[in-house]
Write an enzyme that holds these catalytic residues in place. Structure first.
Site, PDB file in Angstrom:
ATOM      1  N   THR A  54       0.805  -1.152  -0.019  1.00 39.80           N
ATOM      2  CA  THR A  54      -0.350  -0.480   0.237  1.00 39.80           C
ATOM      3  C   THR A  54       1.076   0.950  -0.118  1.00 39.80           C
ATOM      4  OG1 THR A  54      -1.793  -1.145   0.779  1.00 39.80           O
ATOM      5  CG2 THR A  54      -1.262   1.791   0.934  1.00 39.80           C
ATOM      6  N   ARG A  63     -12.500  -9.114  -2.333  1.00 42.02           N
ATOM      7  CA  ARG A  63     -12.433  -8.552  -1.228  1.00 42.02           C
ATOM      8  C   ARG A  63     -11.927  -6.945  -1.273  1.00 42.02           C
ATOM      9  NH1 ARG A  63      -7.562  -5.850   1.430  1.00 42.02           N
ATOM     10  NH2 ARG A  63      -7.593  -6.365   3.609  1.00 42.02           N
ATOM     11  N   VAL A  64     -12.607  -5.745  -0.717  1.00 42.32           N
ATOM     12  CA  VAL A  64     -12.616  -4.598  -0.622  1.00 42.32           C
ATOM     13  C   VAL A  64     -11.760  -4.001   1.214  1.00 42.32           C
ATOM     14  CG1 VAL A  64     -13.378  -2.763  -0.852  1.00 42.32           C
ATOM     15  CG2 VAL A  64     -13.964  -4.343  -2.358  1.00 42.32           C
ATOM     16  N   GLY A  65     -10.937  -3.721   1.073  1.00 42.62           N
ATOM     17  CA  GLY A  65     -10.104  -3.357   2.122  1.00 42.62           C
ATOM     18  C   GLY A  65     -10.024  -1.867   2.670  1.00 42.62           C
ATOM     19  N   ASP A  66      -9.558  -1.090   3.304  1.00 42.53           N
ATOM     20  CA  ASP A  66      -9.324  -0.140   4.158  1.00 42.53           C
ATOM     21  C   ASP A  66      -9.101   1.526   3.436  1.00 42.53           C
ATOM     22  OD1 ASP A  66      -7.062  -0.401   4.241  1.00 42.53           O
ATOM     23  OD2 ASP A  66      -6.481   1.130   5.092  1.00 42.53           O
ATOM     24  N   THR A 112      -2.382   2.116   6.050  1.00 41.92           N
ATOM     25  CA  THR A 112      -1.456   1.117   5.820  1.00 41.92           C
ATOM     26  C   THR A 112      -1.634   0.066   7.182  1.00 41.92           C
ATOM     27  OG1 THR A 112       0.352   0.202   4.873  1.00 41.92           O
ATOM     28  CG2 THR A 112       1.457   1.996   5.802  1.00 41.92           C
ATOM     29  N   GLY A 113      -1.758  -1.292   6.260  1.00 41.60           N
ATOM     30  CA  GLY A 113      -1.377  -2.720   7.076  1.00 41.60           C
ATOM     31  C   GLY A 113      -2.652  -3.425   7.262  1.00 41.60           C
ATOM     32  N   GLY A 170      -5.783  -4.381   6.664  1.00 45.53           N
ATOM     33  CA  GLY A 170      -7.257  -3.633   7.202  1.00 45.53           C
ATOM     34  C   GLY A 170      -8.435  -3.851   6.755  1.00 45.53           C
TER      35      GLY A 170
HETATM   36  N1  ASP Z   1      -4.007  -2.124   4.131  1.00 44.57           N
HETATM   37  C1  ASP Z   1      -4.463  -2.204   2.477  1.00 44.57           C
HETATM   38  C2  ASP Z   1      -5.693  -3.470   2.531  1.00 44.57           C
HETATM   39  O1  ASP Z   1      -6.092  -4.047   3.356  1.00 44.57           O
HETATM   40  C3  ASP Z   1      -2.808  -3.511   2.823  1.00 44.57           C
HETATM   41  C4  ASP Z   1      -1.642  -2.397   3.000  1.00 44.57           C
HETATM   42  O2  ASP Z   1      -1.747  -1.613   3.112  1.00 44.57           O
HETATM   43  O3  ASP Z   1      -0.862  -3.107   2.709  1.00 44.57           O
HETATM   44  O4  ASP Z   1      -5.528  -3.713   1.620  1.00 44.57           O
END
Ligand code: ASP
Length: 304
Positions: A171, A199-202, A222-223, A225
């Site tokens: 990210t 799947r949809v993330g943050d 980031t991280g 999600g």
């Molecule tokens: N936060 C992102 C997601 O969950 C992934 C990431 O930040 O590495 O899609």
């Protein structure tokens, strides 16, 4: 002297052999992106244009998990999410589950500029991309050897719940302050490797992975999600500064390291406010990050 500043990130999670082997490439990529965003600000450009520019650089860099180099889901496909927000007027644009779009953050900006909506998904986002003349690429453009190796490795292992399996994340994101006193945030991602399709993330969720309000701060997260969504991380940091008057670094530290200390996920945030203060916090081994402060000093770091 004009007060301008910018911070960017290229993901936070555990360390990996790939990251160690490509440390120099990552640092160079971070510096190039933060300088590109800063150059927009130096020429009198807006914060929102600066964050778009910085994120475009990271999306085009195959080392980072966004645009080219995006993670592959458990079908071996790329599905990207992105969001951008303007702290001056609280306008936001976001896209989810997009494919073929070279720079998802630029498509998110088109959602902000050209539609009355905040979030467009899948085929609808692609339709807007075509109408708005956004650059499209073949599937192969996005897939790098590294992500293909990760995909093959994941398929050799028992997958199970994607939250239980430790992932190396990517990210990218940026926050900036322009000379007019406006701030903006942008976040773009290829998502979590080996996720379920759809799947949809943050990253594309306003208030979770991206938020900007001139009265408080601009944040990109980031991280893991799912935890960033349920912890409503970006908005919580903003609200915490509003209600307590604490400085930005204290607010980021509190939300990531105190309020969410029992959350088992990796998380990292970058933030900026209209004074040009920058706050950066992460709870894991590394966070790719760089910034140029109001004195023009640049730093790029990966580890603590
Ligand atoms: N936060 C992102 C997601 O969950 C992934 C990431 O930040 O590495 O899609």
């Amino acid at each position: 002297m004009k007060r301008i500043a910018i911070a960017i990130h290229g993901g936070a999670s555990q360390d990996s052999d790939f990251i160690r082997q490509n440390k120099t490439g990552y640092e160079e990529g971070l510096k190039a992106a933060v300088q590109a965003g800063y150059a927009v600000l130096q020429k009198g450009g807006s914060a929102i244009d600066a964050v778009e520019r910085a994120v475009n650089c990271l999306e085009d860099n195959p080392l980072f998990n966004a645009g080219r180099g995006s993670a592959l889901n458990n079908q071996g496909k790329v599905e990207m999410d992105a969001a951008i927000m303007d702290g001056e007027n609280l306008k936001a644009g976001a896209v989810a589950m997009v494919k073929s779009v070279k720079n998802p953050i630029s498509l998110a900006k088109k959602v902000l500029e050209k539609t009355s909506h905040v979030l467009l998904c899948g085929y609808g986002a692609l339709k807007l991309a075509k109408e708005a003349g956004i650059v499209l690429e073949e599937d192969q453009y996005f897939i790098t050897g590294h992500q293909l190796d990760e995909f093959k490795q994941a398929n050799l292992e028992e997958t199970g719940d994607i939250l239980l399996k430790k992932q190396v994340h990517g990210t990218v994101g940026a926050v900036a302050l322009d000379e007019y006193g406006n701030i903006a945030a942008a976040t773009s991602t290829g998502g979590t490797p080996n996720s379920l399709p759809g799947r949809v993330g943050d990253s594309c969720m306003i208030g979770a992975g991206c938020y900007a309000d001139n009265r408080t701060c601009a944040i990109s997260a980031t991280g893991d999600g799912e935890y960033i969504i349920t912890g409503v991380i970006a908005n919580t940091i903003s609200l915490y500064t509003e209600l307590t008057g604490k400085n930005l670094q204290e607010a980021c530290d509190y939300v990531i390291k105190e309020r969410n200390k029992d959350t088992p996920g990796d998380m990292g945030v970058i933030s900026i406010n209209k004074n040009g203060e920058i706050g950066i916090t992460f709870n894991c081994e590394r966070m790719h990050r760089a910034w140029i402060d109001t004195n023009g000093n640049m730093e790029a770091r990966i580890y603590k």
